[in-house]
Motif scaffolding. Structure first.
Motif, PDB file in Angstrom:
ATOM      1  N   GLY A   1      -7.584  -2.905  15.165  1.00 22.07           N
ATOM      2  CA  GLY A   1      -6.372  -2.449  15.029  1.00 22.07           C
ATOM      3  C   GLY A   1      -6.523  -1.074  15.014  1.00 22.07           C
ATOM      4  N   LEU A   2      -7.332  -0.318  14.629  1.00 17.68           N
ATOM      5  CA  LEU A   2      -7.313   1.031  14.417  1.00 17.68           C
ATOM      6  C   LEU A   2      -7.455   1.683  15.716  1.00 17.68           C
ATOM      7  N   THR A   3      -8.267   1.096  16.474  1.00 19.85           N
ATOM      8  CA  THR A   3      -8.446   1.541  17.902  1.00 19.85           C
ATOM      9  C   THR A   3      -6.954   1.423  18.911  1.00 19.85           C
ATOM     10  N   THR A   4      -6.379   0.490  18.440  1.00 24.53           N
ATOM     11  CA  THR A   4      -5.117   0.141  19.177  1.00 24.53           C
ATOM     12  C   THR A   4      -3.990   1.310  18.759  1.00 24.53           C
ATOM     13  N   GLN A   5      -4.141   1.932  17.655  1.00 25.63           N
ATOM     14  CA  GLN A   5      -3.248   2.703  17.254  1.00 25.63           C
ATOM     15  C   GLN A   5      -3.919   4.103  17.251  1.00 25.63           C
ATOM     16  N   GLY A   6      -4.931   4.241  17.965  1.00 24.37           N
ATOM     17  CA  GLY A   6      -5.696   5.580  18.223  1.00 24.37           C
ATOM     18  C   GLY A   6      -6.158   6.138  16.676  1.00 24.37           C
TER      19      GLY A   6
ATOM     20  N   THR B   1       0.882  -1.229  -0.157  1.00 23.26           N
ATOM     21  CA  THR B   1      -0.070  -0.031   0.052  1.00 23.26           C
ATOM     22  C   THR B   1       0.880   1.255  -0.046  1.00 23.26           C
ATOM     23  N   PRO B   2       1.908   1.259   0.904  1.00 17.61           N
ATOM     24  CA  PRO B   2       2.822   2.502   0.639  1.00 17.61           C
ATOM     25  C   PRO B   2       3.280   2.921  -0.456  1.00 17.61           C
ATOM     26  N   ALA B   3       3.742   1.797  -1.219  1.00 15.16           N
ATOM     27  CA  ALA B   3       4.514   2.015  -2.608  1.00 15.16           C
ATOM     28  C   ALA B   3       3.543   2.438  -3.673  1.00 15.16           C
ATOM     29  N   LEU B   4       2.182   1.825  -3.563  1.00 23.08           N
ATOM     30  CA  LEU B   4       1.239   2.072  -4.351  1.00 23.08           C
ATOM     31  C   LEU B   4       1.025   3.740  -4.234  1.00 23.08           C
ATOM     32  N   ILE B   5       0.632   3.987  -3.168  1.00 26.37           N
ATOM     33  CA  ILE B   5       0.088   5.545  -2.813  1.00 26.37           C
ATOM     34  C   ILE B   5       1.510   6.503  -3.518  1.00 26.37           C
TER      35      ILE B   5
ATOM     36  N   LEU C   1      -5.768  -0.013   5.289  1.00 28.71           N
ATOM     37  CA  LEU C   1      -6.544   1.271   5.796  1.00 28.71           C
ATOM     38  C   LEU C   1      -5.704   1.858   6.797  1.00 28.71           C
ATOM     39  N   ILE C   2      -4.981   1.139   7.928  1.00 24.32           N
ATOM     40  CA  ILE C   2      -4.503   1.613   8.795  1.00 24.32           C
ATOM     41  C   ILE C   2      -3.063   2.446   8.634  1.00 24.32           C
ATOM     42  N   TRP C   3      -2.490   1.975   7.228  1.00 25.17           N
ATOM     43  CA  TRP C   3      -1.396   2.861   6.969  1.00 25.17           C
ATOM     44  C   TRP C   3      -2.066   4.166   6.236  1.00 25.17           C
ATOM     45  N   LEU C   4      -3.056   3.849   5.493  1.00 19.80           N
ATOM     46  CA  LEU C   4      -3.619   5.228   5.183  1.00 19.80           C
ATOM     47  C   LEU C   4      -4.273   6.181   6.133  1.00 19.80           C
ATOM     48  N   ALA C   5      -4.869   5.731   7.196  1.00 21.51           N
ATOM     49  CA  ALA C   5      -5.399   6.543   7.971  1.00 21.51           C
ATOM     50  C   ALA C   5      -4.314   7.083   9.008  1.00 21.51           C
ATOM     51  N   LYS C   6      -3.175   6.430   9.127  1.00 21.04           N
ATOM     52  CA  LYS C   6      -1.802   7.147   9.594  1.00 21.04           C
ATOM     53  C   LYS C   6      -1.457   8.225   9.107  1.00 21.04           C
TER      54      LYS C   6
END
Length: 253
Positions: free
Chosen positions: A79-84, A25-29, A53-58
């Motif tokens: 996973g989202l909640t764990t990372q705020g 995902t990071p490489a695609l963006i 989506l976690i990387w995108l949200a970050k």
């Protein structure tokens, strides 16, 4: 979708099933931005446990994430909640999207999705929905296992793919149906829960079509193929021997 995701969801990331989406995902963006894509709202179709989506949200993208498995969405939410983090998660079949509920996006991302479709008609339904959710010129990105890729997967011998003697052991066997371009993975899962070992069986079925057929489908459904890439994100014109997976980037015409 053709998989026992209510069984696989709790161990999906643990056994590496989400690695591809998370790593690429990071490489695609970055690739999209280098090729003049602009936007902030991304629609993540078949988001699974949230590996993309976690990387995108970050990175401050506004994400609307869809999956038809509530168990997978629960893992994504954890996973989202764990990372705020927080984003919009919707239980919905991507073959039957409610356009008014979802709205439009600047990019549609669908990783580990197309090969889950059971027929060409289902692929067409997904492409029609993507077309409705994009403005002209906006991008959709999806990956696809090739005929050779699925064939090679099915030829792998049965093996232990995860082994933690204290908590979890997973054995995987692979089967090909060459007539229907279909690959089935069967998982025998031994998982320790509340001090007791429990046994589960799960299946995941992937299907594919020739790459040229997919290119024609895109054109017929109102897309222009912008890039065809290998998994190193290098542009390719044709699928050569040994190419097991490709990434297709198309724009709404």
């Amino acid at each position: 979708m053709t998989g026992d995701y209510h069984i696989l969801a709790p161990i999906y990331n643990q056994i590496g099933m989400g690695n591809f989406a998370r790593e690429i995902t990071p490489a695609l963006i970055e690739f999209a931005q280098q090729n003049d894509w602009l936007g902030r709202h991304i629609l993540d179709l078949g988001c699974g446990t949230g590996d993309a989506l976690i990387w995108l949200a970050k990175h401050n993208y506004r994400v609307t994430a869809l999956d038809n498995s509530q168990a997978m969405l629960n893992e994504a939410k954890t996973g989202l909640t764990t990372q705020g983090l927080d984003t919009r998660l919707i239980e919905m079949d991507i073959r039957e999207i409610d356009r008014e509920q979802i709205g439009s996006g600047d990019l549609v991302l669908a990783l580990d999705v197309i090969n889950e479709m059971r027929s060409v008609r289902e692929i067409e339904a997904v492409l029609e929905n993507i077309h409705q959710m994009l403005e002209p010129g906006k991008w959709c990105i999806f990956d696809m296992h090739t005929l050779e890729g699925l064939s090679r997967r099915g030829g792998n011998p049965a093996s232990i793919i995860y082994d933690d003697p204290e908590q979890l052991t997973v054995l995987q066997s692979n089967h090909n149906n060459y007539e229907h371009h279909e690959y089935t993975a069967e998982y025998l899962i031994f998982r320790r829960e509340d001090g007791h070992w429990r046994r589960y069986l799960a299946r995941r079925v992937l299907r594919t079509i020739p790459v040229q057929a997919m290119q024609k489908l895109l054109q017929r459904k109102g897309f222009a193929l912008k890039f065809m890439l290998n998994t190193n994100l290098q542009p390719i014109d044709t699928v050569s021997v040994g190419t097991e997976r490709i990434i297709l980037i198309a724009t709404k015409s």
